[in-house]
Design a protein around this motif. Structure first.
Motif, PDB file in Angstrom:
ATOM      1  N   ASP A  58     -34.816  -7.113  -5.421  1.00 44.97           N
ATOM      2  CA  ASP A  58     -35.615  -8.317  -6.011  1.00 44.97           C
ATOM      3  C   ASP A  58     -36.505  -8.275  -7.262  1.00 44.97           C
ATOM      4  O   ASP A  58     -37.209  -9.171  -7.677  1.00 44.97           O
ATOM      5  CB  ASP A  58     -36.477  -9.060  -4.868  1.00 44.97           C
ATOM      6  N   ALA A  59     -35.947  -7.159  -7.973  1.00 51.07           N
ATOM      7  CA  ALA A  59     -36.807  -6.937  -9.372  1.00 51.07           C
ATOM      8  C   ALA A  59     -36.423  -7.976 -10.213  1.00 51.07           C
ATOM      9  O   ALA A  59     -35.399  -8.647 -10.219  1.00 51.07           O
ATOM     10  CB  ALA A  59     -36.429  -5.620  -9.799  1.00 51.07           C
ATOM     11  N   THR A  60     -37.439  -8.500 -11.131  1.00 57.41           N
ATOM     12  CA  THR A  60     -36.908  -9.491 -12.166  1.00 57.41           C
ATOM     13  C   THR A  60     -36.135  -8.974 -13.222  1.00 57.41           C
ATOM     14  O   THR A  60     -36.040  -7.696 -13.460  1.00 57.41           O
ATOM     15  CB  THR A  60     -38.465 -10.252 -12.612  1.00 57.41           C
ATOM     16  N   ILE A  61     -35.719  -9.638 -14.043  1.00 57.16           N
ATOM     17  CA  ILE A  61     -34.986  -9.255 -15.079  1.00 57.16           C
ATOM     18  C   ILE A  61     -35.788  -8.478 -15.994  1.00 57.16           C
ATOM     19  O   ILE A  61     -35.185  -7.521 -16.583  1.00 57.16           O
ATOM     20  CB  ILE A  61     -34.203 -10.568 -15.876  1.00 57.16           C
ATOM     21  N   GLY A  62     -36.989  -8.820 -16.325  1.00 57.91           N
ATOM     22  CA  GLY A  62     -37.823  -8.016 -17.155  1.00 57.91           C
ATOM     23  C   GLY A  62     -38.197  -6.589 -16.639  1.00 57.91           C
ATOM     24  O   GLY A  62     -38.365  -5.570 -17.149  1.00 57.91           O
ATOM     25  N   GLU A  63     -38.324  -6.526 -15.370  1.00 58.60           N
ATOM     26  CA  GLU A  63     -38.530  -5.285 -14.562  1.00 58.60           C
ATOM     27  C   GLU A  63     -37.275  -4.438 -14.687  1.00 58.60           C
ATOM     28  O   GLU A  63     -37.376  -3.099 -14.779  1.00 58.60           O
ATOM     29  CB  GLU A  63     -39.102  -5.468 -13.126  1.00 58.60           C
ATOM     30  N   LYS A  64     -36.119  -4.964 -14.552  1.00 62.42           N
ATOM     31  CA  LYS A  64     -34.828  -4.264 -14.788  1.00 62.42           C
ATOM     32  C   LYS A  64     -34.736  -3.926 -16.238  1.00 62.42           C
ATOM     33  O   LYS A  64     -34.299  -2.654 -16.444  1.00 62.42           O
ATOM     34  CB  LYS A  64     -33.641  -5.265 -14.320  1.00 62.42           C
ATOM     35  N   ILE A  65     -34.908  -4.695 -17.164  1.00 63.79           N
ATOM     36  CA  ILE A  65     -34.701  -4.134 -18.877  1.00 63.79           C
ATOM     37  C   ILE A  65     -35.755  -3.015 -18.815  1.00 63.79           C
ATOM     38  O   ILE A  65     -35.458  -2.125 -19.388  1.00 63.79           O
ATOM     39  CB  ILE A  65     -35.217  -5.258 -19.546  1.00 63.79           C
ATOM     40  N   GLY A  84     -31.565  -6.164 -32.325  1.00 66.39           N
ATOM     41  CA  GLY A  84     -31.954  -6.942 -33.384  1.00 66.39           C
ATOM     42  C   GLY A  84     -32.909  -8.258 -33.216  1.00 66.39           C
ATOM     43  O   GLY A  84     -32.657  -9.158 -33.513  1.00 66.39           O
ATOM     44  N   ILE A  85     -33.814  -7.748 -32.411  1.00 68.21           N
ATOM     45  CA  ILE A  85     -34.949  -8.932 -32.045  1.00 68.21           C
ATOM     46  C   ILE A  85     -36.076  -8.262 -32.264  1.00 68.21           C
ATOM     47  O   ILE A  85     -36.617  -7.158 -32.509  1.00 68.21           O
ATOM     48  CB  ILE A  85     -34.880  -9.387 -30.466  1.00 68.21           C
ATOM     49  N   ASP A  86     -37.210  -9.201 -32.486  1.00 69.35           N
ATOM     50  CA  ASP A  86     -38.562  -8.830 -32.610  1.00 69.35           C
ATOM     51  C   ASP A  86     -39.330  -8.050 -31.575  1.00 69.35           C
ATOM     52  O   ASP A  86     -39.026  -8.339 -30.458  1.00 69.35           O
ATOM     53  CB  ASP A  86     -39.410 -10.124 -33.007  1.00 69.35           C
ATOM     54  N   ARG A  87     -40.253  -7.062 -31.769  1.00 70.23           N
ATOM     55  CA  ARG A  87     -40.793  -6.343 -30.653  1.00 70.23           C
ATOM     56  C   ARG A  87     -41.768  -7.116 -29.560  1.00 70.23           C
ATOM     57  O   ARG A  87     -41.676  -6.899 -28.541  1.00 70.23           O
ATOM     58  CB  ARG A  87     -41.668  -5.068 -31.365  1.00 70.23           C
ATOM     59  N   VAL A  88     -42.204  -7.977 -30.458  1.00 68.84           N
ATOM     60  CA  VAL A  88     -42.983  -9.088 -29.201  1.00 68.84           C
ATOM     61  C   VAL A  88     -42.085  -9.801 -28.478  1.00 68.84           C
ATOM     62  O   VAL A  88     -42.489  -9.888 -27.291  1.00 68.84           O
ATOM     63  CB  VAL A  88     -44.089 -10.035 -30.176  1.00 68.84           C
ATOM     64  N   THR A  89     -41.284 -10.052 -28.881  1.00 65.25           N
ATOM     65  CA  THR A  89     -40.073 -10.851 -28.072  1.00 65.25           C
ATOM     66  C   THR A  89     -39.612  -9.988 -27.091  1.00 65.25           C
ATOM     67  O   THR A  89     -39.624 -10.459 -25.739  1.00 65.25           O
ATOM     68  CB  THR A  89     -38.687 -11.442 -28.787  1.00 65.25           C
ATOM     69  N   MET A  90     -39.333  -8.624 -27.244  1.00 64.83           N
ATOM     70  CA  MET A  90     -39.007  -7.663 -26.082  1.00 64.83           C
ATOM     71  C   MET A  90     -39.967  -7.720 -25.074  1.00 64.83           C
ATOM     72  O   MET A  90     -39.369  -7.549 -23.924  1.00 64.83           O
ATOM     73  CB  MET A  90     -38.563  -6.534 -26.826  1.00 64.83           C
ATOM     74  N   LEU A  98     -40.931 -14.869 -20.919  1.00 68.15           N
ATOM     75  CA  LEU A  98     -40.027 -15.693 -21.666  1.00 68.15           C
ATOM     76  C   LEU A  98     -38.628 -15.257 -20.991  1.00 68.15           C
ATOM     77  O   LEU A  98     -38.263 -14.310 -20.683  1.00 68.15           O
ATOM     78  CB  LEU A  98     -39.797 -15.155 -23.084  1.00 68.15           C
ATOM     79  N   ASP A  99     -37.823 -16.287 -20.669  1.00 67.26           N
ATOM     80  CA  ASP A  99     -36.353 -16.219 -20.183  1.00 67.26           C
ATOM     81  C   ASP A  99     -35.605 -15.650 -21.227  1.00 67.26           C
ATOM     82  O   ASP A  99     -35.556 -15.908 -22.260  1.00 67.26           O
ATOM     83  CB  ASP A  99     -35.794 -17.360 -19.737  1.00 67.26           C
ATOM     84  N   CYS A 100     -34.910 -14.320 -20.597  1.00 69.20           N
ATOM     85  CA  CYS A 100     -34.030 -13.675 -21.515  1.00 69.20           C
ATOM     86  C   CYS A 100     -32.516 -14.508 -21.596  1.00 69.20           C
ATOM     87  O   CYS A 100     -31.866 -14.466 -20.430  1.00 69.20           O
ATOM     88  CB  CYS A 100     -33.817 -12.324 -20.966  1.00 69.20           C
ATOM     89  N   PRO A 101     -32.213 -14.841 -22.633  1.00 72.49           N
ATOM     90  CA  PRO A 101     -30.738 -15.580 -22.709  1.00 72.49           C
ATOM     91  C   PRO A 101     -29.547 -14.741 -22.402  1.00 72.49           C
ATOM     92  O   PRO A 101     -29.865 -13.422 -22.613  1.00 72.49           O
ATOM     93  CB  PRO A 101     -30.744 -15.972 -24.380  1.00 72.49           C
ATOM     94  N   TYR A 102     -28.424 -15.288 -22.009  1.00 77.00           N
ATOM     95  CA  TYR A 102     -27.278 -14.460 -21.551  1.00 77.00           C
ATOM     96  C   TYR A 102     -26.844 -13.685 -22.705  1.00 77.00           C
ATOM     97  O   TYR A 102     -26.693 -12.361 -22.416  1.00 77.00           O
ATOM     98  CB  TYR A 102     -26.226 -15.523 -21.156  1.00 77.00           C
TER      99      TYR A 102
END
Length: 185
Positions: A58-65, A84-90, A98-102
């Motif tokens: 049941d881990a969130t997407i962020g926890e999985k990343i 190719g994204i900003d460090r703060v966005t990661m 922030l919801d991580c897009p597909y």
């Protein structure tokens, strides 16, 4: 003091300092749960066992990343640069701010060399499936017209048509609405 480093091939290399010189040698096989040190004849000398690092279902997407990033020994900044994204966005993705897009999930999975489905939640797995075909087939099974389904979801017939032709991706809130009205079993 010595330091154990895992190589790309899964073998272990041990580094130590002797005087001012840095020495190193391959010592054995390293995997997620153990490390075996062999002598010159190939006999096991030491076998270290440590707990398997896992992540809950049941881990969130962020926890999985974050879990798979750390497993690959990458910093958040390194992964952000790779895709190719900003460090703060990661950081915001990993902290579930922030919801991580597909499309970003796909890039992250490729950078981490993991199956993309390991990083996805239920909604993203639905998007990954040919959702347009599913919506059209399910709507026909339930004998609904596009305008009838649109009325139930609070969208136009044209929007349903665009989803059925993969012109637009279904927003997360409309996905949940589809589940609420039992459109998605």
């Amino acid at each position: 003091r010595c330091r154990l480093v895992r190589t790309e091939t899964g073998r272990a290399r041990i580094f130590w300092k002797r005087g001012n010189a840095l020495k190193s040698r391959f010592y054995g096989d390293l995997n997620d749960t153990s490390f075996v040190v062999f002598d010159k004849n190939g006999k096991p000398m030491l076998h270290f066992v440590y707990p398997l690092r896992t992540i809950s279902d049941d881990a969130t997407i962020g926890e999985k990343i974050a879990f798979y990033r750390k497993k690959r020994n990458l910093l958040g900044n390194d992964l952000a640069n790779l895709i190719g994204i900003d460090r703060v966005t990661m950081i915001r993705y990993e902290n579930n701010q922030l919801d991580c897009p597909y499309d970003v999930i796909i890039r992250i999975s490729e950078a981490l060399n993991v199956d993309r489905h390991l990083l996805m939640d239920e909604y993203l797995q639905f998007i990954d499936y040919p959702y347009s075909v599913f919506i059209k087939q399910r709507r026909k099974e339930l004998h609904l017209r596009q305008c009838d389904l649109g009325e139930q979801l609070g969208v136009t017939r044209r929007q349903i048509e665009r989803w059925e032709h993969s012109v637009n991706i279904i927003p997360k809130e409309k996905y949940h609405k589809l589940k609420d009205i039992h459109f998605i079993p």
